[in-house]
Design an enzyme around this catalytic site. Structure first.
Site, PDB file in Angstrom:
ATOM      1  N   ASP A  30       0.859  -1.194  -0.029  1.00  0.00           N
ATOM      2  CA  ASP A  30       0.073  -0.086   0.000  1.00  0.00           C
ATOM      3  C   ASP A  30       1.069   1.255   0.020  1.00  0.00           C
ATOM      4  O   ASP A  30       1.934   1.332   0.324  1.00  0.00           O
ATOM      5  CB  ASP A  30      -0.915  -0.133   1.226  1.00  0.00           C
ATOM      6  CG  ASP A  30      -2.056   0.818   0.941  1.00  0.00           C
ATOM      7  OD1 ASP A  30      -3.220   0.419   0.952  1.00  0.00           O
ATOM      8  OD2 ASP A  30      -1.986   2.145   0.955  1.00  0.00           O
ATOM      9  N   THR A 124     -13.483  -2.429  -8.880  1.00  0.00           N
ATOM     10  CA  THR A 124     -14.457  -2.194  -9.748  1.00  0.00           C
ATOM     11  C   THR A 124     -14.089  -1.191 -10.752  1.00  0.00           C
ATOM     12  O   THR A 124     -13.868  -0.041 -10.537  1.00  0.00           O
ATOM     13  CB  THR A 124     -15.672  -1.761  -9.190  1.00  0.00           C
ATOM     14  OG1 THR A 124     -16.075  -2.762  -7.892  1.00  0.00           O
ATOM     15  CG2 THR A 124     -17.124  -1.559  -9.981  1.00  0.00           C
ATOM     16  N   GLU A 161     -19.459  -4.204   2.779  1.00  0.00           N
ATOM     17  CA  GLU A 161     -18.743  -3.634   4.118  1.00  0.00           C
ATOM     18  C   GLU A 161     -19.575  -3.956   5.217  1.00  0.00           C
ATOM     19  O   GLU A 161     -21.028  -4.004   5.193  1.00  0.00           O
ATOM     20  CB  GLU A 161     -18.660  -2.278   4.219  1.00  0.00           C
ATOM     21  CG  GLU A 161     -17.251  -1.732   3.275  1.00  0.00           C
ATOM     22  CD  GLU A 161     -17.226  -0.357   2.794  1.00  0.00           C
ATOM     23  OE1 GLU A 161     -17.502   0.322   3.863  1.00  0.00           O
ATOM     24  OE2 GLU A 161     -16.542   0.030   1.989  1.00  0.00           O
ATOM     25  N   ASN A 214     -24.367  -4.030  -9.075  1.00  0.00           N
ATOM     26  CA  ASN A 214     -24.708  -2.875  -8.056  1.00  0.00           C
ATOM     27  C   ASN A 214     -26.067  -2.146  -8.551  1.00  0.00           C
ATOM     28  O   ASN A 214     -26.726  -1.505  -7.689  1.00  0.00           O
ATOM     29  CB  ASN A 214     -23.420  -2.160  -8.041  1.00  0.00           C
ATOM     30  CG  ASN A 214     -22.584  -2.650  -6.964  1.00  0.00           C
ATOM     31  OD1 ASN A 214     -23.097  -3.589  -6.191  1.00  0.00           O
ATOM     32  ND2 ASN A 214     -21.553  -2.186  -6.876  1.00  0.00           N
ATOM     33  N   CYS A 268     -51.755  -5.096 -19.730  1.00  0.00           N
ATOM     34  CA  CYS A 268     -51.744  -4.838 -18.132  1.00  0.00           C
ATOM     35  C   CYS A 268     -50.521  -3.835 -17.672  1.00  0.00           C
ATOM     36  O   CYS A 268     -50.750  -2.805 -17.140  1.00  0.00           O
ATOM     37  CB  CYS A 268     -51.630  -6.136 -17.366  1.00  0.00           C
ATOM     38  SG  CYS A 268     -53.140  -7.226 -17.551  1.00  0.00           S
ATOM     39  N   ARG A 331     -53.299  -4.939 -27.790  1.00  0.00           N
ATOM     40  CA  ARG A 331     -53.282  -3.788 -26.964  1.00  0.00           C
ATOM     41  C   ARG A 331     -51.934  -3.233 -26.393  1.00  0.00           C
ATOM     42  O   ARG A 331     -51.013  -4.228 -25.624  1.00  0.00           O
ATOM     43  CB  ARG A 331     -54.364  -3.857 -25.882  1.00  0.00           C
ATOM     44  CG  ARG A 331     -55.615  -3.791 -26.201  1.00  0.00           C
ATOM     45  CD  ARG A 331     -56.664  -4.123 -25.300  1.00  0.00           C
ATOM     46  NE  ARG A 331     -56.436  -5.543 -24.745  1.00  0.00           N
ATOM     47  CZ  ARG A 331     -57.161  -5.926 -23.714  1.00  0.00           C
ATOM     48  NH1 ARG A 331     -58.065  -5.267 -23.149  1.00  0.00           N
ATOM     49  NH2 ARG A 331     -57.063  -7.391 -23.225  1.00  0.00           N
TER      50      ARG A 331
HETATM   51  N1  NAD Z   1     -15.462  -1.485  -0.245  1.00  0.00           N
HETATM   52  C1  NAD Z   1     -16.300  -2.438  -0.510  1.00  0.00           C
HETATM   53  O1  NAD Z   1     -17.203  -2.936  -0.095  1.00  0.00           O
HETATM   54  C2  NAD Z   1     -16.169  -2.830  -2.085  1.00  0.00           C
HETATM   55  C3  NAD Z   1     -16.683  -3.977  -2.470  1.00  0.00           C
HETATM   56  C4  NAD Z   1     -16.452  -4.590  -3.876  1.00  0.00           C
HETATM   57  C5  NAD Z   1     -15.796  -3.788  -4.840  1.00  0.00           C
HETATM   58  N2  NAD Z   1     -15.206  -2.641  -4.144  1.00  0.00           N
HETATM   59  C6  NAD Z   1     -14.255  -2.083  -5.278  1.00  0.00           C
HETATM   60  O2  NAD Z   1     -12.936  -2.235  -4.694  1.00  0.00           O
HETATM   61  C7  NAD Z   1     -11.892  -1.153  -4.811  1.00  0.00           C
HETATM   62  C8  NAD Z   1     -11.243  -0.954  -3.493  1.00  0.00           C
HETATM   63  O3  NAD Z   1     -12.385  -0.459  -2.591  1.00  0.00           O
HETATM   64  P1  NAD Z   1     -11.862  -0.218  -1.052  1.00  0.00           P
HETATM   65  O4  NAD Z   1     -13.355  -0.034  -0.327  1.00  0.00           O
HETATM   66  O5  NAD Z   1     -11.281  -1.227  -0.583  1.00  0.00           O
HETATM   67  O6  NAD Z   1     -11.097   0.984  -1.108  1.00  0.00           O
HETATM   68  P2  NAD Z   1     -10.161   1.889   0.098  1.00  0.00           P
HETATM   69  O7  NAD Z   1     -10.072   3.268  -0.329  1.00  0.00           O
HETATM   70  O8  NAD Z   1     -10.588   1.509   1.167  1.00  0.00           O
HETATM   71  O9  NAD Z   1      -8.584   1.158  -0.345  1.00  0.00           O
HETATM   72  C9  NAD Z   1      -7.926   1.449  -1.503  1.00  0.00           C
HETATM   73  C10 NAD Z   1      -6.476   1.150  -0.874  1.00  0.00           C
HETATM   74  O10 NAD Z   1      -5.456   1.316  -2.210  1.00  0.00           O
HETATM   75  C11 NAD Z   1      -4.325   1.978  -1.553  1.00  0.00           C
HETATM   76  N3  NAD Z   1      -3.686   2.498  -2.703  1.00  0.00           N
HETATM   77  C12 NAD Z   1      -4.082   3.784  -3.606  1.00  0.00           C
HETATM   78  N4  NAD Z   1      -3.174   3.849  -4.624  1.00  0.00           N
HETATM   79  C13 NAD Z   1      -2.354   2.767  -4.356  1.00  0.00           C
HETATM   80  C14 NAD Z   1      -1.064   2.608  -5.198  1.00  0.00           C
HETATM   81  N5  NAD Z   1      -0.681   3.293  -6.113  1.00  0.00           N
HETATM   82  N6  NAD Z   1      -0.298   1.156  -4.661  1.00  0.00           N
HETATM   83  C15 NAD Z   1      -0.885   0.510  -3.620  1.00  0.00           C
HETATM   84  N7  NAD Z   1      -1.945   0.962  -2.913  1.00  0.00           N
HETATM   85  C16 NAD Z   1      -2.672   2.163  -3.256  1.00  0.00           C
HETATM   86  C17 NAD Z   1      -5.017   3.115  -0.494  1.00  0.00           C
HETATM   87  O11 NAD Z   1      -3.973   3.596   0.256  1.00  0.00           O
HETATM   88  C18 NAD Z   1      -6.028   2.174   0.064  1.00  0.00           C
HETATM   89  O12 NAD Z   1      -5.554   1.652   1.252  1.00  0.00           O
HETATM   90  C19 NAD Z   1     -12.650  -0.084  -5.689  1.00  0.00           C
HETATM   91  O13 NAD Z   1     -12.782  -0.104  -6.973  1.00  0.00           O
HETATM   92  C20 NAD Z   1     -14.191  -0.393  -5.090  1.00  0.00           C
HETATM   93  O14 NAD Z   1     -15.230   0.112  -5.955  1.00  0.00           O
HETATM   94  C21 NAD Z   1     -15.314  -2.250  -2.943  1.00  0.00           C
END
Ligand code: NAD
Length: 438
Positions: A30, A124, A161, A214, A268, A331
């Site tokens: 990260d 996503t 979540e 979604n 209908c 209809r």
């Molecule tokens: N939150 C959910 O419930 C959920 C469910 C399904 C899909 N998604 C999708 O999954 C993806 C992530 O969602 P999330 O909620 O976990 O996001 P989040 O914002 O909680 O986490 C993203 C992480 O990526 C890190 N990051 C950013 N740039 C980076 C890089 N260059 N290298 C390494 N790490 C980097 C950030 O520091 C952060 O910790 C999104 O596309 C979201 O739409 C989320």
């Protein structure tokens, strides 16, 4: 397996902990050093039921490590999961900055890696992102051939979540979009034990699936809430109404009405939808979604008419006229709407519908044709041949299987086909083929 997870937010932190729990060695990456520190100490960077305990447990086993060194994370592992954020830009588009950056770095690391590697995007992303954005970045940065020297997959994430560990362990299905069968096998080995089917499909289908799911969830919430406000306005308990709606597993909570195809109609649905939205009008209850359904249905009809007009072909055969196969009910049939639009634009139309045979029609439908749409009645013929002989373009709107087979046999190589029902195009000897949503 040796795995790496890029982006340790909600998706990444849960995936990392669950994969390590299942016996794999996982390296987390990260850009946020604070998150890396927390994990080193056995703490979860996110709040979720059970994740603190699970993170502490898997870090203690030594199977979890974290780093900001992307090169080593790629070289020392077999599979990289990318779970970085894809937030909205101010104009509503998707901000792919994090994905571009990570893929650039992973590609760079792959340039010197000898063994096969699989990259799995879990964020996503809008349809087309993998092939139009990610694939070229990886190819350029690695100097290698994607899906030959390493594999690229999209695996949509369905966790929610609040219940994410439970959702991880009990997904509705596991869907992997890829053109690399080797990578699909790797993911089957990793996730094949989970409940729910393991499905390997194309990248485009997997990308769109996540948005379709979604959008469907959002539409369901909005539907229940609009029915809720309408019910309340007439002193009815919406919870009882929706409970009963949900108990019909045949037509309501089922695949019924969820197959892409042509517009709805009949005696209908349009009438009752109008009456229901009028209840809202009378009681000052705004129901924007229900109120927009007829407009959406018209847009679908426009799409077909526009295509026929743009084709430049003026002699059209319509197979089917009633609102659905097997009935003579005209209809509010969307096919009647198409016919009227084409007649209005001066097209030469011949129409065949096996259920709407003027000589056999009786009662209300005969009266309806004679009084309300005599201009259409005059264009009806009594066989498939009579309809399509003269045509440059054949519009197939009747979904009857036997009729479809007859039409398919009779279509000529010089004719265009507009298919509203899902014929098998490989069985048609036509000049051009247009499927309404496929
Ligand atoms: N939150 C959910 O419930 C959920 C469910 C399904 C899909 N998604 C999708 O999954 C993806 C992530 O969602 P999330 O909620 O976990 O996001 P989040 O914002 O909680 O986490 C993203 C992480 O990526 C890190 N990051 C950013 N740039 C980076 C890089 N260059 N290298 C390494 N790490 C980097 C950030 O520091 C952060 O910790 C999104 O596309 C979201 O739409 C989320």
């Amino acid at each position: 397996m040796q795995l790496s997870v890029f982006g340790l937010g909600y998706v990444g932190a849960v995936s990392m902990a669950c994969l390590a729990r299942d016996g794999h060695r996982v390296v987390g990456v990260d850009v946020d050093p604070h998150k890396l520190d927390m994990i080193r100490k056995g703490q979860s960077p996110i709040v979720e039921e059970g994740i603190q305990e699970l993170t502490a447990q898997v870090v203690a086993t030594g199977r979890v490590a974290v780093t900001d060194d992307i090169g080593s994370a790629v070289r020392d592992t077999d599979v990289s999961f990318v779970c970085v954020g894809t937030p909205s830009s101010p104009n509503g588009s998707q901000d792919l900055t994090a994905i571009r950056r990570v893929m650039e770095s992973i590609g760079g690391a792959l340039a010197s890696k000898k063994s096969f590697h699989t990259i799995v995007l879990r964020s996503t992303v809008q349809p087309g992102t993998l092939n139009e954005v990610v694939r070229p970045i990886l190819a350029r940065a690695s100097g290698k051939v994607v899906d030959q020297d390493f594999g690229l997959c999209f695996q949509p994430e369905f966790l929610r979540e609040g219940t994410s560990i439970k959702d991880y362990d009990n997904p509705p299905f596991t869907v992997v979009g890829t053109e690399s069968s080797r990578s699909a096998d790797v993911l089957r080995e990793l996730f094949g034990h989970l409940p729910g089917e393991f499905i390997s499909t194309s990248i485009g289908v997997a990308e769109l699936l996540k948005y379709a799911c979604n959008a469907f969830h959002a539409v369901k919430v909005t539907f229940a809430n609009e029915i809720g406000r309408l019910s309340k306005s007439v002193n009815v308990d919406a919870r009882q109404v929706m409970d009963l709606v949900c108990r019909d597993k045949r037509l309501n909570i089922s695949p019924a009405y969820l197959k892409p195809g042509f517009a709805f109609g009949g005696s209908c649905l349009p009438k009752d939808l109008r009456a229901l939205t009028y209840v809202g009008k009378q009681r000052d209850v705004t129901v924007p979604m229900l109120g927009s359904v007829m407009g959406s249905n018209r847009a679908h009809i426009d799409h077909v008419v526009d295509h026929i007009v743009l084709s430049g072909m003026r002699r059209v055969a319509m197979i089917g006229l009633s609102f659905k196969s097997g009935t003579d009910d005209l209809r509010e049939s969307p096919l009647v709407a198409v016919a009227e639009r084409l007649i209005g634009k001066g097209f030469e139309l011949r129409i065949f519908d096996p259920q709407v045979n003027l000589s056999r029609l009786i009662g209300a439908n005969k009266r309806f044709i004679e009084q309300s749409i005599p201009h259409i009645g005059n264009l009806m013929v009594d066989s498939v041949d009579a309809a399509i002989d003269h045509a440059q373009l054949v519009l197939v709107g009747d979904g009857g299987k036997q009729l479809g087979e007859t039409v398919a046999q009779k279509i000529r190589a010089d004719q265009a086909v507009v298919d509203l029902v899902g014929l098998a195009p490989e069985n048609l000897k036509c000049a051009t083929y247009f499927g309404v949503t496929w």
